[in-house]
Design an enzyme around this catalytic site. Structure first.
Site, PDB file in Angstrom:
ATOM      1  N   HIS A   1     -14.925  -8.519   1.165  1.00 10.28           N
ATOM      2  CA  HIS A   1     -14.702  -8.840  -0.243  1.00 10.28           C
ATOM      3  C   HIS A   1     -13.439  -9.686  -0.384  1.00 10.28           C
ATOM      4  O   HIS A   1     -12.676  -9.870   0.575  1.00 10.28           O
ATOM      5  CB  HIS A   1     -14.588  -7.559  -1.083  1.00 10.28           C
ATOM      6  CG  HIS A   1     -13.519  -6.620  -0.641  1.00 10.28           C
ATOM      7  ND1 HIS A   1     -12.176  -6.843  -0.837  1.00 10.28           N
ATOM      8  CD2 HIS A   1     -13.584  -5.438   0.019  1.00 10.28           C
ATOM      9  CE1 HIS A   1     -11.482  -5.848  -0.350  1.00 10.28           C
ATOM     10  NE2 HIS A   1     -12.306  -4.977   0.197  1.00 10.28           N
TER      11      HIS A   1
HETATM   12  P1  TYD Z   1     -12.927  -0.814  -0.465  1.00  7.82           P
HETATM   13  O1  TYD Z   1     -11.738  -1.495  -1.078  1.00  7.82           O
HETATM   14  O2  TYD Z   1     -14.255  -1.503  -0.589  1.00  7.82           O
HETATM   15  O3  TYD Z   1     -12.628  -0.523   1.079  1.00  7.82           O
HETATM   16  P2  TYD Z   1     -12.421  -1.477   2.328  1.00  7.82           P
HETATM   17  O4  TYD Z   1     -11.982  -2.826   1.824  1.00  7.82           O
HETATM   18  O5  TYD Z   1     -11.400  -0.790   3.148  1.00  7.82           O
HETATM   19  O6  TYD Z   1     -13.717  -1.558   3.054  1.00  7.82           O
HETATM   20  O7  TYD Z   1     -13.021   0.668  -1.043  1.00  7.82           O
HETATM   21  C1  TYD Z   1     -13.896   1.607  -0.511  1.00  7.82           C
HETATM   22  C2  TYD Z   1     -14.178   2.639  -1.595  1.00  7.82           C
HETATM   23  O8  TYD Z   1     -12.984   3.317  -1.956  1.00  7.82           O
HETATM   24  C3  TYD Z   1     -14.740   2.011  -2.867  1.00  7.82           C
HETATM   25  O9  TYD Z   1     -15.740   2.903  -3.371  1.00  7.82           O
HETATM   26  C4  TYD Z   1     -13.579   2.001  -3.807  1.00  7.82           C
HETATM   27  C5  TYD Z   1     -12.720   3.165  -3.339  1.00  7.82           C
HETATM   28  N1  TYD Z   1     -11.286   2.906  -3.530  1.00  7.82           N
HETATM   29  C6  TYD Z   1     -10.590   3.634  -4.482  1.00  7.82           C
HETATM   30  O10 TYD Z   1     -11.139   4.490  -5.196  1.00  7.82           O
HETATM   31  N2  TYD Z   1      -9.242   3.394  -4.636  1.00  7.82           N
HETATM   32  C7  TYD Z   1      -8.588   2.469  -3.888  1.00  7.82           C
HETATM   33  O11 TYD Z   1      -7.355   2.274  -4.054  1.00  7.82           O
HETATM   34  C8  TYD Z   1      -9.333   1.729  -2.915  1.00  7.82           C
HETATM   35  C9  TYD Z   1      -8.666   0.703  -2.061  1.00  7.82           C
HETATM   36  C10 TYD Z   1     -10.680   1.982  -2.773  1.00  7.82           C
END
Ligand code: TYD
Length: 138
Positions: free
Chosen positions: A53
């Site tokens: 993303h």
């Molecule tokens: P995501 O940012 O997509 O993770 P990565 O980039 O590490 O793969 O987040 C994964 C999940 O966690 C998504 O459902 C959103 C949640 N999340 C939160 O609730 N709070 C946060 O601060 C972050 C970073 C993610």
């Protein structure tokens, strides 16, 4: 400003070193944003794929507190892979950069300092949407 992969930089975190070990300090203007959120990834399977993303406004500093991982970045035109493996070197990711993170080492801990609180509406999770965003990024 239409951000480019050249805008992603490595920030060296100052350290205090003596016979008892190393102490790394983040304070003052070491990071060019106000920290509003801290989160960390751990117990990450070595075959996990994270990220996938971009963010519209969020700035992040990604630090491999322990272990290593690869960060693949794209700006819609160019791409680059950075192997993050030093706990005193953070990767500063500006808005409008697509990132994917993989190749996590065993026991890796990935710390992220972020410029705002969690906001799903700041995410661009589809690569085609990202390319459209880049065309209009100001
Ligand atoms: P995501 O940012 O997509 O993770 P990565 O980039 O590490 O793969 O987040 C994964 C999940 O966690 C998504 O459902 C959103 C949640 N999340 C939160 O609730 N709070 C946060 O601060 C972050 C970073 C993610």
């Amino acid at each position: 400003m239409r951000t480019k992969i050249e805008d992603v930089s490595v920030i060296e975190i100052p350290r205090v070193h003596d016979e008892r070990g190393l102490l790394a300090v983040i304070e003052g203007d070491i990071i060019p944003f106000e920290i509003k959120r801290v989160y960390y990834l751990y117990d990450v399977p070595s075959d996990a794929f994270r990220g996938g993303h971009a963010h519209k406004k969020l700035h992040q500093l990604i630090i491999p507190l322990s272990g290593s991982f690869d960060v693949h970045i794209k700006d819609g035109e160019n791409k680059k892979t950075i192997n993050s493996n030093k706990p005193h070197k953070g990767l500063l990711i500006v808005p409008g950069i697509w990132r994917e993170i993989d190749n996590f080492s065993s026991g890796c801990v990935c710390l992220v300092l972020a410029s705002s609180e969690y906001d799903e509406s700041d995410y661009i999770r589809d690569y085609d949407d990202f390319l459209v965003f880049k065309k209009h990024q100001v």
